[in-house]
Write a protein that holds these residues in place. Structure first.
Motif, PDB file in Angstrom:
ATOM      1  N   THR A 312       0.846  -1.288   0.078  1.00 23.83           N
ATOM      2  CA  THR A 312      -0.028   0.009  -0.094  1.00 23.83           C
ATOM      3  C   THR A 312       0.853   1.106  -0.075  1.00 23.83           C
ATOM      4  OG1 THR A 312      -0.041   0.329   2.197  1.00 23.83           O
ATOM      5  CG2 THR A 312      -1.620  -1.273   1.442  1.00 23.83           C
ATOM      6  N   GLY A 313       0.307   2.409  -0.442  1.00 18.30           N
ATOM      7  CA  GLY A 313       1.153   3.529  -0.603  1.00 18.30           C
ATOM      8  C   GLY A 313       2.576   3.169  -1.545  1.00 18.30           C
ATOM      9  N   GLY A 314       2.285   2.273  -2.561  1.00 17.69           N
ATOM     10  CA  GLY A 314       3.340   1.778  -3.251  1.00 17.69           C
ATOM     11  C   GLY A 314       3.705   2.823  -4.506  1.00 17.69           C
ATOM     12  N   ALA A 315       3.241   4.029  -4.589  1.00 19.89           N
ATOM     13  CA  ALA A 315       3.653   4.861  -5.503  1.00 19.89           C
ATOM     14  C   ALA A 315       4.684   6.141  -4.555  1.00 19.89           C
ATOM     15  CB  ALA A 315       2.776   5.635  -6.133  1.00 19.89           C
ATOM     16  N   GLY A 316       4.723   5.959  -3.397  1.00 20.78           N
ATOM     17  CA  GLY A 316       5.547   6.789  -2.492  1.00 20.78           C
ATOM     18  C   GLY A 316       7.025   6.688  -2.649  1.00 20.78           C
ATOM     19  N   SER A 317       7.660   7.405  -1.742  1.00 20.05           N
ATOM     20  CA  SER A 317       9.033   7.195  -1.781  1.00 20.05           C
ATOM     21  C   SER A 317       9.490   6.014  -1.160  1.00 20.05           C
ATOM     22  CB  SER A 317       9.795   8.445  -0.815  1.00 20.05           C
ATOM     23  OG  SER A 317       9.265   9.756  -1.459  1.00 20.05           O
ATOM     24  N   ILE A 318       8.852   5.575   0.244  1.00 19.65           N
ATOM     25  CA  ILE A 318       9.187   4.364   0.516  1.00 19.65           C
ATOM     26  C   ILE A 318       8.445   2.985  -0.080  1.00 19.65           C
ATOM     27  CG2 ILE A 318       8.969   3.026   2.857  1.00 19.65           C
ATOM     28  CD1 ILE A 318      10.930   5.249   3.056  1.00 19.65           C
ATOM     29  N   SER A 332       5.417 -14.074  -7.352  1.00 20.59           N
ATOM     30  CA  SER A 332       4.416 -14.450  -8.474  1.00 20.59           C
ATOM     31  C   SER A 332       3.609 -13.436  -8.821  1.00 20.59           C
ATOM     32  CB  SER A 332       3.817 -15.779  -8.100  1.00 20.59           C
ATOM     33  OG  SER A 332       2.683 -15.391  -7.139  1.00 20.59           O
ATOM     34  N   LEU A 333       3.504 -12.443  -7.851  1.00 10.60           N
ATOM     35  CA  LEU A 333       2.660 -11.018  -8.631  1.00 10.60           C
ATOM     36  C   LEU A 333       2.829 -10.101  -7.283  1.00 10.60           C
ATOM     37  CD1 LEU A 333       0.565  -9.697 -10.030  1.00 10.60           C
ATOM     38  CD2 LEU A 333      -1.200 -10.792  -8.508  1.00 10.60           C
ATOM     39  N   ILE A 334       3.091  -8.904  -7.616  1.00 15.17           N
ATOM     40  CA  ILE A 334       3.068  -7.845  -6.851  1.00 15.17           C
ATOM     41  C   ILE A 334       1.836  -6.884  -7.147  1.00 15.17           C
ATOM     42  CG2 ILE A 334       4.276  -5.889  -5.778  1.00 15.17           C
ATOM     43  CD1 ILE A 334       6.881  -7.127  -6.781  1.00 15.17           C
ATOM     44  N   VAL A 335       1.223  -6.585  -5.930  1.00 13.77           N
ATOM     45  CA  VAL A 335      -0.091  -5.557  -6.223  1.00 13.77           C
ATOM     46  C   VAL A 335       0.357  -4.264  -5.573  1.00 13.77           C
ATOM     47  CG1 VAL A 335      -2.428  -5.265  -5.578  1.00 13.77           C
ATOM     48  CG2 VAL A 335      -1.754  -7.635  -6.380  1.00 13.77           C
ATOM     49  N   VAL A 336       0.323  -3.266  -6.298  1.00 12.03           N
ATOM     50  CA  VAL A 336       0.721  -2.144  -5.899  1.00 12.03           C
ATOM     51  C   VAL A 336      -0.741  -1.095  -5.703  1.00 12.03           C
ATOM     52  CG1 VAL A 336       2.082  -0.028  -6.183  1.00 12.03           C
ATOM     53  CG2 VAL A 336       2.955  -2.291  -7.097  1.00 12.03           C
ATOM     54  N   ILE A 337      -0.967  -0.518  -4.531  1.00 14.58           N
ATOM     55  CA  ILE A 337      -2.076   0.297  -4.354  1.00 14.58           C
ATOM     56  C   ILE A 337      -1.382   1.788  -4.023  1.00 14.58           C
ATOM     57  CG2 ILE A 337      -3.930   0.811  -2.916  1.00 14.58           C
ATOM     58  CD1 ILE A 337      -4.461  -2.243  -2.263  1.00 14.58           C
ATOM     59  N   LEU A 344       1.309   6.772  -9.646  1.00 13.86           N
ATOM     60  CA  LEU A 344       1.237   5.396  -9.677  1.00 13.86           C
ATOM     61  C   LEU A 344       1.608   5.116 -11.237  1.00 13.86           C
ATOM     62  CD1 LEU A 344       0.284   2.852  -8.383  1.00 13.86           C
ATOM     63  CD2 LEU A 344      -2.139   3.459  -9.165  1.00 13.86           C
ATOM     64  N   TYR A 345       0.967   5.744 -12.145  1.00 14.24           N
ATOM     65  CA  TYR A 345       1.343   5.652 -13.765  1.00 14.24           C
ATOM     66  C   TYR A 345       2.986   5.756 -13.887  1.00 14.24           C
ATOM     67  CZ  TYR A 345       1.209   6.261 -18.549  1.00 14.24           C
ATOM     68  OH  TYR A 345       1.181   6.006 -19.975  1.00 14.24           O
ATOM     69  N   GLU A 346       3.614   6.905 -13.450  1.00 11.09           N
ATOM     70  CA  GLU A 346       4.990   6.812 -13.531  1.00 11.09           C
ATOM     71  C   GLU A 346       5.758   5.537 -13.084  1.00 11.09           C
ATOM     72  OE1 GLU A 346       6.007  10.466 -11.760  1.00 11.09           O
ATOM     73  OE2 GLU A 346       4.822  11.842 -13.163  1.00 11.09           O
ATOM     74  N   LEU A 347       5.124   5.043 -11.823  1.00  6.65           N
ATOM     75  CA  LEU A 347       5.854   3.651 -11.251  1.00  6.65           C
ATOM     76  C   LEU A 347       5.754   2.673 -12.355  1.00  6.65           C
ATOM     77  CD1 LEU A 347       7.491   2.640  -8.880  1.00  6.65           C
ATOM     78  CD2 LEU A 347       5.191   2.132  -8.077  1.00  6.65           C
ATOM     79  N   GLU A 348       4.494   2.530 -12.479  1.00  7.12           N
ATOM     80  CA  GLU A 348       4.107   1.485 -13.620  1.00  7.12           C
ATOM     81  C   GLU A 348       5.107   1.363 -14.805  1.00  7.12           C
ATOM     82  OE1 GLU A 348       0.376  -0.301 -16.279  1.00  7.12           O
ATOM     83  OE2 GLU A 348       0.098   1.488 -14.990  1.00  7.12           O
ATOM     84  N   LEU A 349       5.187   2.707 -15.253  1.00  9.31           N
ATOM     85  CA  LEU A 349       6.340   2.559 -16.605  1.00  9.31           C
ATOM     86  C   LEU A 349       7.628   2.097 -16.303  1.00  9.31           C
ATOM     87  CD1 LEU A 349       5.074   6.009 -18.310  1.00  9.31           C
ATOM     88  CD2 LEU A 349       4.549   3.499 -18.997  1.00  9.31           C
ATOM     89  N   GLU A 350       8.048   2.706 -15.154  1.00 10.28           N
ATOM     90  CA  GLU A 350       9.394   2.449 -14.909  1.00 10.28           C
ATOM     91  C   GLU A 350       9.755   0.973 -14.288  1.00 10.28           C
ATOM     92  OE1 GLU A 350      12.125   2.614 -10.599  1.00 10.28           O
ATOM     93  OE2 GLU A 350      10.523   4.143 -10.925  1.00 10.28           O
ATOM     94  N   LEU A 351       8.739   0.341 -13.662  1.00 13.00           N
ATOM     95  CA  LEU A 351       8.732  -1.174 -13.212  1.00 13.00           C
ATOM     96  C   LEU A 351       8.746  -2.112 -14.574  1.00 13.00           C
ATOM     97  CD1 LEU A 351       6.957  -0.812  -9.805  1.00 13.00           C
ATOM     98  CD2 LEU A 351       9.386  -1.037 -10.248  1.00 13.00           C
TER      99      LEU A 351
END
Length: 657
Positions: A312-318, A332-337, A344-351
């Protein structure tokens, strides 16, 4: 095209504007190299013959002198072609190019020796004099090597002269192998804006030594000589081979003398061709960073490999750094909320670019919405939950206490209860040192969240291990002091500090997240893990260093102003409350804090009350209930201090009865 450049260059030489035009010749062409090598062969034959003629030594088969010389040239040129001695760019010549000359000339010598031996067997005497062949070999090899070295130095000198006025004159610290490799890389990369001007060392036995054509200066002698310092623009440190104390010492000396401080990675970290490009200005993070932390990767890996993980808070610094580090262990899967759409979108592109083989699910959601969260928990069978979502900015939360309740308390409650309901193996909460003896709403809300999470551990039917991690400020996190100071310095100041005596603990984001992952594998649940944050840093000293590292003088070029403590702000943060003790763990950087506990029924009842007050946006009631949940919460420099005074008056009245 090449001939035109040659004519232009020599024309410029005649007219006096030689430097710029000659350096436009990027390399000596291959045909010119082989032509010069053939001339060297002819000259070597001439010299060797002159030598033996002087000694009155008569050669064999004098009548075939021309044919003999043509044969020698033909054999030598053939081996030049075989070993391609002319193919390398001369101004970048290395030992390998010299080795090819040795192979070519050595093969020529061996071939002629074989021819000599054959003529002896057939004709009764050798075609060439043996000493003449060996002398020819030595002269030709020496002259070819000399030609390449002179050409290389000639180009380097011209390029240095051409860019001397615009290049940064650097002094490389150290005379070891790594420092020499770095210096050589600078010399061989003329397109970069650096020019080697010398070496610096602590040693005093190298003052008369020359290294790569440059002087070696003793540190004390160098920094005491103002005239000498003016010949340099920057000091170049190799951070990975120096201790923090050494970096600070060199930095202080250099900045005090008006020199820039640069850093470079080691050759082991980067290919030599990219090494000079890795040079950058020393940052304050380099001085605050500590020794690398030993992480037990096998244990951490087994907790994540082929598992489903929620952050949770997966788009933040920590949160985002936790996602990056967990991705290395191939779940097998990482769910980012996260509720922040753009990050969140920028993190998706990066990852997706960085971990193309990893499965991700990016969910835009608010953790205070329990129905939305339950749909996610019901869909995925999470093994690990990292709860990093939180509101953290002290002044903003002090103005909006009800928002802290919705996210930090209600949101934590939702995620924790769903983790219990769906039998998550481990729930790891990211907390803060501001939760210890809090003086603001943000810290108190995080402490209330800690109490709720801990209380779930011993509730009936629970199988989840609830773990809390607590640490101080992280370098470079969103809204933290260092990026804030950097922006102020870039604008020309002033740099604003709340109080001259304020201090803070600092830790890098990767370091903090590594410890979070490590702590998540430890214990039986219910523990609060605190991290060794090292020594606290005085914020005023931090600001002064950042100003100096940016090339300015504090309070002269960039002003420092004090604006007073903000609502709820402390002069210093604590990792442990006064009535706690710590228990060491097997990891030297992680300890267990034995804080007071609350029963689930009590903290659940109070959390329901405070959520109702938050819905009503009753600020005073929200903070009053928060002070009931967290008795050690004493407001500081805040409008809510009135509640503490009322409690004190009430307590005194009860004592006087």
């Amino acid at each position: 095209m090449l001939m035109k450049k040659l004519f232009d260059a020599f024309g410029a030489l005649y007219n006096g504007d030689n430097i710029v035009k000659i350096t436009e010749l990027r390399y000596v062409p291959r045909w010119l190299v082989i032509l010069i090598d053939i001339l060297i062969v002819l000259f070597s034959i001439f010299l060797s013959n002159i030598f033996f003629n002087t000694l009155n030594v008569k050669s064999n088969f004098v009548e075939y002198r021309t044919e003999k010389r043509l044969l020698l040239i033909l054999v030598n040129v053939s081996f030049m072609y075989v070993f391609k001695t002319y193919a390398g760019i001369i101004r970048h010549s290395t030992f390998f190019d010299f080795f090819k000359i040795i192979l070519s000339s050595g093969s020529t010598l061996i071939s002629l020796l074989v021819i000599n031996y054959a003529t002896e067997l057939i004709l009764g005497k050798s075609l060439y004099l043996y000493p003449n062949l060996f002398l020819y070999f030595l002269i030709s090899v020496s002259m070819m090597f000399f030609f390449r070295m002179v050409t290389k130095q000639f180009f380097s000198l011209l390029i240095d002269i051409k860019g001397a006025s615009s290049k940064i004159r650097v002094a490389v610290v150290g005379v070891g192998d790594v420092s020499v490799s770095l210096a050589r890389a600078i010399m061989h990369n003329p397109n970069y804006p650096y020019r080697l001007a010398g070496f610096l060392t602590n040693r005093s036995d190298s003052r008369k030594a020359i290294l790569l054509g440059h002087k070696i200066y003793n540190k004390k002698h160098f920094f005491a000589n103002e005239k000498l310092i003016k010949q340099f623009d920057a000091v170049l440190l190799i951070k990975e081979i120096m201790s923090k104390q050494e970096i600070e010492e060199w930095m202080t000396l250099a900045l005090d003398k008006g020199l820039k401080v640069l850093k470079s990675p080691t050759l082991s970290k980067m290919r030599e061709s990219d090494l000079v490009g890795g040079i950058s200005h020393l940052q304050i993070e380099d001085l605050l960073n500590r020794k690398p932390i030993r992480i037990e990767n096998e244990e951490v890996k087994s907790r994540h490999f082929d598992k489903i993980v929620l952050v949770t808070g997966g788009a933040g610094s920590i949160g985002s750094e936790i996602v990056r580090q967990v991705s290395q262990f191939k779940p097998s899967l990482i769910v980012v909320i996260d509720q922040a759409e753009s990050p969140l979108y920028e993190l998706e592109l990066e990852l997706l670019e960085k971990f193309p083989e990893q499965n991700f699910k990016f969910v835009l959601a608010d953790i205070s919405n329990n129905n939305r969260l339950e749909q996610i928990f019901a869909t995925y069978q999470f093994s690990m939950v990292y709860h990093a979502a939180a509101y953290k900015h002290v002044p903003i939360i002090e103005e909006n206490p009800h928002e802290a309740i919705f996210v930090n308390i209600l949101g934590t409650k939702n995620v924790a209860l769903l983790s219990k309901k769906y039998n998550v193996n481990r729930f790891v909460m990211v907390s803060t040192d501001k939760a210890v003896n809090p003086t603001n709403v943000m810290g108190a809300s995080k402490r209330a969240a800690e109490l709720f999470v801990q209380s779930l551990q011993n509730t009936p039917g629970n199988t989840t291990k609830f773990i809390t991690t607590r640490f101080g400020n992280v370098l470079g996190s969103n809204g933290s002091v260092i990026p804030h100071f950097r922006k102020q310095i870039e604008k020309g100041g002033p740099v604003t500090i709340t109080h001259p005596d304020i201090i803070r603990y600092f830790m890098t984001i990767p370091e903090a997240c590594e410890l979070v992952l490590q702590a998540g594998t430890m214990g039986n649940g219910g523990e609060i893990y605190v991290f060794d944050m090292g020594e606290p840093v005085k914020i005023l000293d931090l600001a002064k260093r950042m100003i100096k590292l940016s090339g300015y003088t504090p309070d002269i070029d960039i002003k420092i102003t004090f604006i007073g403590l903000r609502p709820g702000e402390k002069l210093y943060e604590e990792l442990l409350s006064s009535n706690t003790t710590t228990i060491p763990t097997h990891h030297e950087k992680i300890m267990i804090s034995k804080d007071p506990l609350m029963e689930f029924e009590e903290v659940d009842f109070l959390s329901r009350q405070i959520i109702v007050a938050a819905v009503k946006k009753d600020r005073l009631q929200v903070v009053q209930i928060l002070k009931t949940i967290v008795p050690e919460f004493i407001s500081n420099n805040s409008e809510f201090e009135v509640l503490d005074k009322k409690s004190e008056i009430k307590l005194n009245g009860l004592q006087n009865m």
